[in-house]
Write an enzyme that holds these catalytic residues in place. Structure first.
Site, short mmCIF file in Angstrom:
data_model
loop_
_atom_site.label_atom_id
_atom_site.label_comp_id
_atom_site.label_asym_id
_atom_site.label_seq_id
_atom_site.Cartn_x
_atom_site.Cartn_y
_atom_site.Cartn_z
N GLY A 1 0.50 -0.74 -0.47
CA GLY A 1 0.09 -0.13 -0.08
C GLY A 1 0.98 1.40 0.15
O GLY A 1 0.02 2.63 -0.12
N LYS A 2 1.83 1.69 -0.03
CA LYS A 2 3.12 1.95 0.01
C LYS A 2 2.92 3.38 -1.30
O LYS A 2 2.87 4.15 -0.94
CB LYS A 2 4.55 1.93 -0.18
N SER A 3 2.65 2.70 -2.31
CA SER A 3 2.37 4.11 -3.17
C SER A 3 0.71 4.71 -3.50
O SER A 3 0.93 6.18 -3.82
CB SER A 3 2.02 3.02 -4.59
N ALA B 1 7.44 8.54 -13.21
CA ALA B 1 7.71 7.32 -12.81
C ALA B 1 8.49 6.55 -13.25
O ALA B 1 9.68 7.26 -14.69
CB ALA B 1 6.29 6.64 -13.66
N THR B 2 9.31 5.92 -12.90
CA THR B 2 11.28 5.06 -13.29
C THR B 2 10.81 3.22 -14.24
O THR B 2 11.82 3.11 -14.24
CB THR B 2 11.81 4.80 -12.00
N SER B 3 9.11 3.62 -13.79
CA SER B 3 9.70 1.79 -14.77
C SER B 3 9.37 2.22 -16.16
O SER B 3 9.31 3.17 -16.86
CB SER B 3 7.79 0.94 -14.01
N HIS C 1 -2.04 2.42 -13.69
CA HIS C 1 -1.49 2.98 -12.95
C HIS C 1 -1.80 4.72 -13.56
O HIS C 1 -2.05 5.78 -12.49
CB HIS C 1 -0.34 3.26 -12.44
N GLU D 1 7.38 10.31 -16.89
CA GLU D 1 8.54 9.20 -17.34
C GLU D 1 9.44 9.07 -17.41
O GLU D 1 10.50 9.84 -18.36
CB GLU D 1 7.79 7.91 -18.28
#
Length: 198
Positions: A12-14, A32-34, A48, A63
């Site tokens: 639940g951190k995000s 966003a790093t993904s 998301h 991003e």
């Protein structure tokens, strides 16, 4: 205010970080790093993004899988004089670390990939410096990966060790360090034991 938010997968951190950002400012910048390497990751990223857009909160999504330190310095320069600064949320730093580790692989040595440790530590130090110099609301999401089993392969063990070092360095420069467990945020610094000086 700099806040490190850590926890396990699906803790639940995000969601907590996004809710906290809404309390800190009327608008936010979501870094966003993904990287979407496959269909499942592309679907997850899109889900998301849509969830943020439908939240009613004014998110600007950027991003950035690698140059987070440079981006934070740019945002600091651009927003330092703003009447109300945006809440900047970086999600997530263990993915950022993964991106750099994969980029800095030196190739195969005796069947195992090696990482250019000097360049990796330089990237980490640049990030920590940028975080320490950021004066607006900043939330950093990372994963706690050191509480599980020891990975069976060298790169996994290296990642676990580097993630632990990264989290320690960031916690040291953040005002708050929160651990989210089962959706419940715990304030680590408020409960930290202090060794007395001799």
């Amino acid at each position: 205010m700099r806040v490190l938010i850590t926890g396990g997968a699906r803790s639940g951190k995000s969601g907590f970080a996004e809710a906290y950002a809404r309390k800190l400012s009327k608008r936010g910048v979501y870094i966003a790093t993904s990287q979407a390497w496959d269909d499942e990751m592309r679907e997850r990223t899109e889900h998301h993004r849509l969830t943020r857009e439908q939240s009613g909160y004014a998110w600007e999504t950027i991003e950035e899988p690698y140059a987070v330190a440079e981006l934070l310095k740019r945002l600091e320069a651009e927003t330092a004089e703003s009447a109300e600064r945006p809440a900047v949320l970086v999600d997530c730093l263990t993915l950022w670390l993964t991106n750099h580790m994969l980029r800095l692989e030196e190739g195969e040595t005796e069947g195992t990939a090696r990482i250019d440790a000097v360049r990796l530590h330089d990237e980490v130090d640049k990030l920590v410096e940028a975080v320490a110099g950021y004066t607006g609301p900043l939330l950093l999401v990372t994963n706690e990966v050191g509480s599980g089993i020891v990975p069976a392969y060298p790169l996994g063990r290296r990642f676990r060790d580097e993630a632990g070092r990264l989290n320690r360095k960031l916690a040291a420069v953040c005002r708050q360090a929160l651990l989210v467990v089962a959706g419940i945020p715990l304030d680590l610094k408020a409960h930290a034991f202090q060794l007395e000086e001799d």
